[in-house]
Design an enzyme around this catalytic site. Structure first.
Site, short mmCIF file in Angstrom:
data_model
loop_
_atom_site.label_atom_id
_atom_site.label_comp_id
_atom_site.label_asym_id
_atom_site.label_seq_id
_atom_site.Cartn_x
_atom_site.Cartn_y
_atom_site.Cartn_z
CB THR A 1 -0.92 -0.03 1.25
OG1 THR A 1 -1.63 -1.26 1.26
CG2 THR A 1 -1.91 1.11 1.27
CG ASP B 1 -7.90 -7.12 2.16
OD1 ASP B 1 -7.01 -7.83 2.67
OD2 ASP B 1 -7.69 -5.94 1.79
CB SER C 1 -9.85 -1.61 3.14
OG SER C 1 -8.62 -0.91 3.20
#
EC number: 2.3.2.2
Length: 585
Positions: free
Chosen positions: A404, A444, A468
Site C-alpha cells: 500500500t 481481504d 480494508s
C-alpha cells in the site's frame, strides 16, 4: 460533519491513571513531553512551507505533485500525478490494477468528501471463493497468486471522478510525469531491489519476469535503469482518451484474459469492469478532545477503528503521561485490543454490516469498552462488544497483507487530499498486464464464510467490496480549520500507526518528524507488537510489568504527515522507514 459526544471517564479514574503512571515508571520517564529515546530510526527533518505541502512515499512522486501545485493545480490534481508516478516507481505497492480511498477537503466551502475506489468482487464470486474441495480454507498465497483474488480495479475511475469535480489542470497534464518516468526510467532503489529479490512468486509471470529481472534471472540491481514502456503506452492512452479506455475495449479484454488464463484462474469479466463505479460516501468523523478527526467509512475499517481507539482513550489523561512510558503504551495497546475485536466482528462492505459504525462509536458504548481496561495488567485478548441495539454476530479475525502507499497534500487554497492506494499483497496477484500488476484484494474477504456465530459479515459475494484497513485521515481544529493530513501503508497495522501518530501530534504536541521516528507499539487483539529496535527492546521489557505478551517485529509504516504550523503554514514529515519525502513552497 458528523460529530459524536466526547467520552468522559470519572475524575477518580483519571487520577488513578496518572498515579499509576508516575508510580510504575522510572524517575527519568515521569516528565511529560520529554525527548524521545532513540528509536533506531533517524528522523528526516521536517519541512516547513507557508503555502502548500506534499508528502508521498517516493521522491519522484513528491516532485511531480509539487510541480503540479506550482503550475496552479489543485490538491486533487497533485494527488493524481503523484499516485500514477508511484505506480511506476513503487509497482509492488499500488497502481492502476488496484484501488484507493480518498478524502477531499474543500476549504472555501468547509466541505469533506470520502471517495470509495475499492475493488469489487466479480459477479460470479460466491462465499466459497477461498475454500478447498474439502471445505477447509486455502492458504493465503494459494489464494492470492494468480487470478482467483483479482477484483475489478477502481483507481483510474476514482481519479477521473475526483478530477471532474476538483481538478484545475487538464487531465493529460497530470499523467505526463508518470509517462515520462516510465519511458525515461529511474534508478532501482535498494527497497525495490530487496522486494523483488525476496518474492517467491513474481518470477512465475512471464511479463513480470521480463520487467523485474535481468538476463541471468536475478532481481534488477540497485542503481540499474528501470523502464516500463508498456505502462507508458497505457498511461498515454488514458491521457488521450480518458479513464474509460481502461474499462472497455482491447485493454479490458486483455485484463480479463490474464485473469482467466492465470494459474489459479479467476472469474473477472468484461461486465465486471464496465459496471464498476467509484462511490461518494459520508466521511466518518468524531471528536477527540478539542479536535474533530475524520476518516474513511466502510468498506474500510480504518476510519472507524482509529476513532474507536481514540474514543476509548479519550477519558485517560494522556497529555499528562510521559510520552515514552510503558503505561502510555499499555493504555494504547489495550484500546487497540478492544477496537480490533469490534473491527474483526462487525466491519465489512456496508451493505453486509449488521450495524452501523455510529453504533460502535456511541458515547455509552465506548465508555463501557474503556471501563474494561485494567490500569495495572493487560487483558491479553479482548472479546468483541455488542451494542445494545445490534445483532449478535461475532466474527473471527482475518489477517491482511501490506502492499500500500499513501499521499498527503495541501494546496495553496487550503484544500487537502489524503489518498491511500493499494494492490493488497506485495506485487498483488503477481499477474502483469501491459506493464501494471493486478490486485489480489479479494483476499481481504474472510476465507471462512461462517463460524460458530453464523455468517461472517466480510464473506465474499458478488459485487461486494472487501473490508480494508486503509485510514486516510484529516483533523480539524475547534474553529473548523484544517489542522492535519495523514495516513500510512501497512495492512491492518495502519490503524495503530495512524492512531499513535494522532496521539503524538494532538496529545503530546510532538514535532511531526519526531512523532514518525518513535518506535511503534500496539496490539491488533493478539500479542503486543513492539518494533524491533533498541528502544523497542527497552519498551518490551517495561511492558512485561503490565503482563503483556510482547512480540518484537519489523513494523514498516510509511506515514505521510502534514500539520499546520504555528506560523499559519504547514509542516510536512515523511516516515524514516521508507523512501518518502516531504516538500512544499
Amino acid at each position: 460533519m458528523t460529530q459524536l459526544p466526547v467520552i468522559a471517564l470519572s475524575a477518580s479514574l483519571r487520577f488513578a491513571a496518572l498515579l499509576c503512571a508516575c508510580w510504575l515508571l522510572p524517575a527519568s520517564a515521569q516528565t511529560p513531553h520529554q525527548p524521545e529515546a532513540a528509536s533506531g530510526f533517524v528522523a528526516r527533518p521536517a519541512v516547513d512551507a507557508p503555502t502548500a505541502m506534499v508528502v508521498s512515499a517516493n521522491p519522484h512522486a513528491t516532485a511531480a505533485a509539487l510541480a503540479i501545485l506550482r503550475a496552479g493545480g489543485s490538491a486533487s490534481d497533485a494527488a493524481i500525478a503523484a499516485v500514477l508516478v508511484l505506480n511506476v516507481v513503487e509497482p509492488q505497492s499500488s497502481g492502476i490494477g488496484g484501488g484507493a480511498f480518498l478524502l477531499h477537503y474543500r476549504a472555501d466551502e468547509g466541505s469533506l468528501q470520502a471517495w470509495d475506489g475499492r475493488e469489487s468482487a466479480p459477479a460470479a464470486v460466491d462465499e466459497t471463493l477461498f475454500l478447498k474441495e474439502d471445505g477447509e480454507r486455502m492458504g493465503f498465497h494459494d489464494a492470492a497468486v494468480g487470478g482467483r483474488a483479482v477484483g475489478a480495479p477502481g483507481l483510474l475511475r476514482l481519479l477521473a471522478a475526483v478530477h471532474a469535480e476538483h481538478g484545475r489542470l487538464p487531465w493529460a497534464q497530470l499523467l505526463q510525469p508518470a509517462i515520462d518516468l516510465a519511458e525515461g526510467g529511474f534508478a532501482v532503489s535498494p527497497r525495490l531491489h530487496a522486494l523483488i529479490a525476496r518474492d517467491r512468486f513474481l518470477y512465475t509471470d512471464p511479463a513480470a519476469r521480463a520487467l523485474f529481472y535481468d538476463a541471468a534471472g536475478e532481481a534488477l540491481a540497485v542503481g540499474s535503469r528501470f523502464t516500463n514502456p508498456a505502462l507508458a503506452a497505457v498511461l498515454r492512452a488514458v491521457a488521450e482518451e480518458g479513464a474509460e479506455v481502461f474499462y472497455h475495449g482491447a485493454l479490458a479484454a486483455d485484463i480479463v484474459a490474464a485473469v482467466a488464463r492465470a494459474p489459479n484462474p479467476g472469474t473477472l469479466s468484461l461486465r465486471d469492469l464496465a459496471d464498476w463505479r467509484p462511490l461518494k460516501r459520508e466521511a466518518l468523523c468524531a471528536p477527540y478532545r478539542q479536535w474533530t478527526v475524520c476518516g474513511m467509512p466502510p468498506p474500510s475499517s480504518g476510519g472507524g477503528t482509529v476513532l474507536a481507539m481514540l474514543g476509548i482513550l479519550q477519558g485517560f489523561p494522556l497529555p499528562e503521561v510521559a510520552t515514552d512510558s510503558a503505561f502510555a503504551t499499555h493504555l494504547f495497546a489495550e484500546a487497540g485490543r478492544l477496537a480490533f475485536a469490534d473491527r474483526d466482528a462487525w466491519y465489512a462492505d456496508p451493505r453486509a454490516m449488521p450495524l452501523t459504525p455510529q453504533q460502535l462509536l456511541g458515547r455509552d458504548y465506548l465508555a463501557g469498552r474503556a471501563a474494561q481496561i485494567d490500569l495495572r495488567r493487560s487483558m491479553t485478548r479482548a472479546e468483541a462488544g455488542t451494542p445494545a441495539d445490534s445483532l449478535s454476530h461475532v466474527a473471527a479475525q482475518h489477517p491482511e497483507r501490506a502492499a500500500t502507499t499513501h499521499i498527503s497534500i495541501v494546496d495553496a487554497a487550503g484544500n487537502a487530499v489524503a489518498l491511500t492506494a493499494s494492490i493488497e499483497d506485495a506485487f498483488g496477484s503477481r499477474r502483469m498486464v501491459h506493464g501494471f500488476l493486478l490486485n489480489n484484494q479479494l483476499t481481504d474477504f474472510s476465507f471462512q464464510p461462517q463460524d460458530a456465530h453464523g455468517h461472517h459479515p466480510n464473506r465474499a459475494g458478488p459485487g461486494k467490496r472487501p473490508r480494508s484497513s486503509m485510514a486516510p485521515t484529516l483533523v480539524f481544529a475547534a474553529d473548523g480549520s484544517l489542522h492535519a493530513v495523514l495516513g500510512s501503508p501497512g495492512g491492518s497495522a495502519i490503524i495503530n500507526y495512524v492512531a499513535a501518530t494522532l496521539i503524538g501530534v494532538l496529545d503530546w504536541q510532538l514535532p511531526p518528524d519526531l512523532v514518525l521516528a518513535r518506535p511503534h507499539a500496539g496490539s491488533r487483539n493478539g500479542p503486543t507488537e513492539v518494533e524491533d529496535t533498541a528502544a523497542g527492546h527497552d519498551l518490551a521489557r517495561r511492558l512485561q510489568m503490565f503482563g503483556h505478551d510482547v512480540v518484537l517485529r519489523d513494523l514498516t509504516s510509511g506515514l505521510a504527515l502534514i500539520v499546520r504550523s504555528g506560523q499559519g503554514g504547514w509542516t510536512g514529515a515523511a516516515d524514516p522507514r521508507r523512501e518518502g519525502v516531504a516538500a512544499g513552497y
